[in-house]
Design a protein around this motif. Structure first.
Motif, PDB file in Angstrom:
ATOM      1  N   ARG A 122       5.559   2.474  -4.113  1.00 39.00           N
ATOM      2  CA  ARG A 122       6.663   3.206  -5.130  1.00 39.00           C
ATOM      3  C   ARG A 122       5.863   3.968  -6.183  1.00 39.00           C
ATOM      4  O   ARG A 122       6.701   4.464  -7.034  1.00 39.00           O
ATOM      5  CB  ARG A 122       7.622   2.053  -5.763  1.00 39.00           C
ATOM      6  CG  ARG A 122       8.293   1.250  -4.688  1.00 39.00           C
ATOM      7  CD  ARG A 122       9.529   2.053  -4.191  1.00 39.00           C
ATOM      8  NE  ARG A 122       9.897   1.958  -2.874  1.00 39.00           N
ATOM      9  CZ  ARG A 122      10.218   3.034  -1.929  1.00 39.00           C
ATOM     10  NH1 ARG A 122       9.745   4.099  -2.348  1.00 39.00           N
ATOM     11  NH2 ARG A 122      10.453   2.653  -0.913  1.00 39.00           N
ATOM     12  N   VAL A 123       4.841   3.805  -6.170  1.00 37.70           N
ATOM     13  CA  VAL A 123       4.194   4.555  -7.554  1.00 37.70           C
ATOM     14  C   VAL A 123       3.439   5.826  -7.236  1.00 37.70           C
ATOM     15  O   VAL A 123       2.557   5.717  -6.329  1.00 37.70           O
ATOM     16  CB  VAL A 123       3.286   3.412  -8.302  1.00 37.70           C
ATOM     17  CG1 VAL A 123       2.403   4.247  -9.679  1.00 37.70           C
ATOM     18  CG2 VAL A 123       3.870   2.345  -8.947  1.00 37.70           C
ATOM     19  N   ILE A 124       3.551   6.976  -7.916  1.00 34.16           N
ATOM     20  CA  ILE A 124       2.770   8.220  -7.754  1.00 34.16           C
ATOM     21  C   ILE A 124       1.956   8.172  -9.018  1.00 34.16           C
ATOM     22  O   ILE A 124       2.582   7.956 -10.336  1.00 34.16           O
ATOM     23  CB  ILE A 124       3.393   9.337  -7.606  1.00 34.16           C
ATOM     24  CG1 ILE A 124       4.456   9.477  -6.386  1.00 34.16           C
ATOM     25  CG2 ILE A 124       2.521  10.592  -7.674  1.00 34.16           C
ATOM     26  CD1 ILE A 124       5.776   8.998  -6.743  1.00 34.16           C
ATOM     27  N   TYR A 125       0.608   8.218  -8.978  1.00 34.01           N
ATOM     28  CA  TYR A 125      -0.467   8.070  -9.956  1.00 34.01           C
ATOM     29  C   TYR A 125      -0.791   9.365 -10.379  1.00 34.01           C
ATOM     30  O   TYR A 125      -1.109  10.133  -9.512  1.00 34.01           O
ATOM     31  CB  TYR A 125      -1.458   7.104  -9.662  1.00 34.01           C
ATOM     32  CG  TYR A 125      -2.631   7.004 -10.626  1.00 34.01           C
ATOM     33  CD1 TYR A 125      -3.734   7.964 -10.892  1.00 34.01           C
ATOM     34  CD2 TYR A 125      -2.476   5.853 -11.555  1.00 34.01           C
ATOM     35  CE1 TYR A 125      -4.625   7.418 -11.835  1.00 34.01           C
ATOM     36  CE2 TYR A 125      -3.383   5.599 -12.658  1.00 34.01           C
ATOM     37  CZ  TYR A 125      -4.390   6.409 -12.749  1.00 34.01           C
ATOM     38  OH  TYR A 125      -5.229   6.570 -13.707  1.00 34.01           O
ATOM     39  N   LEU A 126      -0.511   9.783 -11.694  1.00 36.31           N
ATOM     40  CA  LEU A 126      -1.121  11.204 -12.196  1.00 36.31           C
ATOM     41  C   LEU A 126      -2.303  10.870 -13.174  1.00 36.31           C
ATOM     42  O   LEU A 126      -2.191  10.057 -14.058  1.00 36.31           O
ATOM     43  CB  LEU A 126      -0.075  11.780 -13.003  1.00 36.31           C
ATOM     44  CG  LEU A 126       1.355  12.429 -12.256  1.00 36.31           C
ATOM     45  CD1 LEU A 126       2.255  13.160 -13.157  1.00 36.31           C
ATOM     46  CD2 LEU A 126       0.770  13.435 -11.053  1.00 36.31           C
ATOM     47  N   GLY A 127      -3.316  11.541 -13.039  1.00 36.69           N
ATOM     48  CA  GLY A 127      -4.509  11.438 -13.972  1.00 36.69           C
ATOM     49  C   GLY A 127      -4.955  12.848 -14.171  1.00 36.69           C
ATOM     50  O   GLY A 127      -4.733  13.805 -13.301  1.00 36.69           O
ATOM     51  N   THR A 128      -5.908  12.942 -15.170  1.00 38.63           N
ATOM     52  CA  THR A 128      -6.618  14.322 -15.621  1.00 38.63           C
ATOM     53  C   THR A 128      -7.749  13.854 -16.263  1.00 38.63           C
ATOM     54  O   THR A 128      -8.001  12.848 -16.752  1.00 38.63           O
ATOM     55  CB  THR A 128      -5.496  14.686 -16.591  1.00 38.63           C
ATOM     56  OG1 THR A 128      -6.197  16.030 -17.048  1.00 38.63           O
ATOM     57  CG2 THR A 128      -5.505  13.811 -17.790  1.00 38.63           C
ATOM     58  N   PHE A 129      -8.750  14.731 -16.207  1.00 39.44           N
ATOM     59  CA  PHE A 129     -10.009  14.770 -16.832  1.00 39.44           C
ATOM     60  C   PHE A 129     -10.005  15.755 -18.438  1.00 39.44           C
ATOM     61  O   PHE A 129     -10.964  15.796 -18.969  1.00 39.44           O
ATOM     62  CB  PHE A 129     -11.095  15.112 -15.977  1.00 39.44           C
ATOM     63  CG  PHE A 129     -11.509  14.240 -14.891  1.00 39.44           C
ATOM     64  CD1 PHE A 129     -10.674  14.653 -13.895  1.00 39.44           C
ATOM     65  CD2 PHE A 129     -12.242  13.296 -15.169  1.00 39.44           C
ATOM     66  CE1 PHE A 129     -11.150  13.741 -12.620  1.00 39.44           C
ATOM     67  CE2 PHE A 129     -12.270  12.288 -13.948  1.00 39.44           C
ATOM     68  CZ  PHE A 129     -11.894  12.745 -12.966  1.00 39.44           C
ATOM     69  N   SER A 130      -8.806  15.722 -18.505  1.00 39.04           N
ATOM     70  CA  SER A 130      -8.601  16.632 -19.891  1.00 39.04           C
ATOM     71  C   SER A 130      -8.847  16.035 -21.086  1.00 39.04           C
ATOM     72  O   SER A 130      -9.454  16.627 -22.386  1.00 39.04           O
ATOM     73  CB  SER A 130      -7.183  17.246 -19.999  1.00 39.04           C
ATOM     74  OG  SER A 130      -6.863  18.068 -19.020  1.00 39.04           O
TER      75      SER A 130
END
Ligand code: 76U
Length: 366
Positions: free
Chosen positions: A199-207
């Motif tokens: 159920r989880v969409i994971y959003l990540g960033t290197f900002s």
């Protein structure tokens, strides 16, 4: 006198290892000619070997469980969120935290999607109000709620996952922004890693952990949404530049990334401690701080007769870069009882803290 920054928007470039980044870029240029001169149509989700490196790093750092096939790289979190919206049912009802990430709120509204905002309690998004509003998709920032700084405890994470598992068309978007920096407790595993119902969409960033200008962000799709993505969006070329991706891969695989995070944590912990100490000493009971045990900023409410606008004006005149919480109170209803501000320390060196707090005191009380 020069400016002093309490901004949460920037990182301290003086501690970014440009030399090792440069040698990683040099190696990437030498070793990856093929990937570089190949048009990125073959990598709509980003270069496979780079996605493999990211999947490996995430499993260690955040307890995220995914195959490289599930990762989509993009030039920014907002763009990935834009893609994601085309994978959900047409008239889905979206919900997000309030106070929350204004840019996400505005991009959802721009698409005139059905959108509700949900207040926080001391554990993050209110699960009771979430159940009442009954959205299909809820966007949360559990690691260090943006902008309040609340860290969602494991109990609330489990409640959220159980809520999502009750119905087929429910999804949680976990924006794990600012998750690299935890100070007291050890890292709480990501929602994605605890999710056994896809159920989880994971959003990540290197900002935050590297540089905001890199524009390398990623999302991890559960299998079923990945299938829909490939049916609907595989014509979209990757928006994350190949040289940046390949340099990042060298930087992570060489161990430089781990070293950099460790170094940044030492620098930031020292700044955070010194800033909190100095604020307490100077403001005493006139300041209430929240969300300080993670990330690169916390929030503070000040017991003062002055208005936010007056303080913002005086802060500017005193040459301190300071953001207040009004823009993050969505639906234009101020959620705090007193003037409240974001106090970031990513760009605030230890030797500037005394002077910075002094100017802040002057802007608020004198
Ligand atoms: C909640 C949240 N999720 C992701 C990002 C990163 O997005 P991207 O660089 O495109 O990957 C930010 C970045 N926030 C910006 C800098 F801090 C802007 C803050 C402001 O609008 O106040 C953010 O707040």
């Amino acid at each position: 006198k020069d400016w002093i920054s309490f901004s949460h928007m920037s990182v301290d470039r003086s501690i970014f290892p440009f030399d090792s980044w440069f040698s990683c870029e040099h190696r990437a240029l030498r070793l990856s000619r093929l990937e570089l001169n190949d048009d990125s149509s073959r990598f709509p989700q980003g270069i496979y070997s780079v996605r493999k490196t990211i999947a490996r790093f995430l499993s260690v750092a955040r307890g995220v469980k995914c195959f490289p096939e599930q990762i989509v790289l993009g030039g920014g979190t907002q763009f990935l969120f834009y893609l994601l919206r085309h994978l959900f049912q047409e008239n889905s009802l979206y919900a997000m935290e309030n106070p929350g990430y204004r840019r996400m709120y505005e991009s959802l509204k721009m698409e005139s999607l059905r959108l509700k905002t949900i207040p926080l309690d001391n554990k993050g998004i209110s699960i009771d109000l979430l159940k009442q509003m009954n959205p299909n998709v809820v966007y949360v920032t559990p690691s260090h709620q943006f902008p309040s700084g609340v860290v969602m405890p494991i109990s609330r994470r489990i409640q959220l996952l159980n809520w999502a598992a009750e119905k087929d068309d429910r999804y949680i978007i976990e924006d794990d922004y600012d998750s690299e920096f935890k100070y007291e407790s050890d890292t709480i595993p990501s929602l994605q890693g605890l999710d056994s119902y896809e159920r989880v969409i994971y959003l990540g960033t290197f900002s935050k952990s590297l540089l905001p200008g890199l524009r390398i962000s990623y999302m991890i799709l559960p299998q079923q949404l990945l299938k829909r993505y490939r049916e609907k969006c595989s014509f979209i070329m990757s928006t994350s530049n190949a040289l940046g991706q390949l340099t990042l891969q060298q930087f992570i695989d060489s161990g430089e990334y781990r070293k950099h995070i460790k170094h940044m944590k030492q620098v930031y912990i020292e700044r955070q401690k010194k800033l909190i100490e100095t604020l307490k000493k100077r403001f005493d009971s006139a300041i209430t701080m929240h969300g300080a045990n993670a990330g690169l900023h916390f929030t503070a409410e000040f017991d003062t007769p002055r208005t936010i606008d007056e303080i913002a004006e005086r802060a500017h005149a005193a040459k301190i870069e300071l953001y207040n919480l009004k823009p993050y109170c969505l639906e234009d209803h101020y959620l705090y009882s007193k003037p409240a501000f974001i106090l970031g320390f990513a760009n605030l060196s230890v030797d500037k803290i005394e002077e910075g707090v002094e100017r802040l005191y002057h802007a608020i009380f004198e």
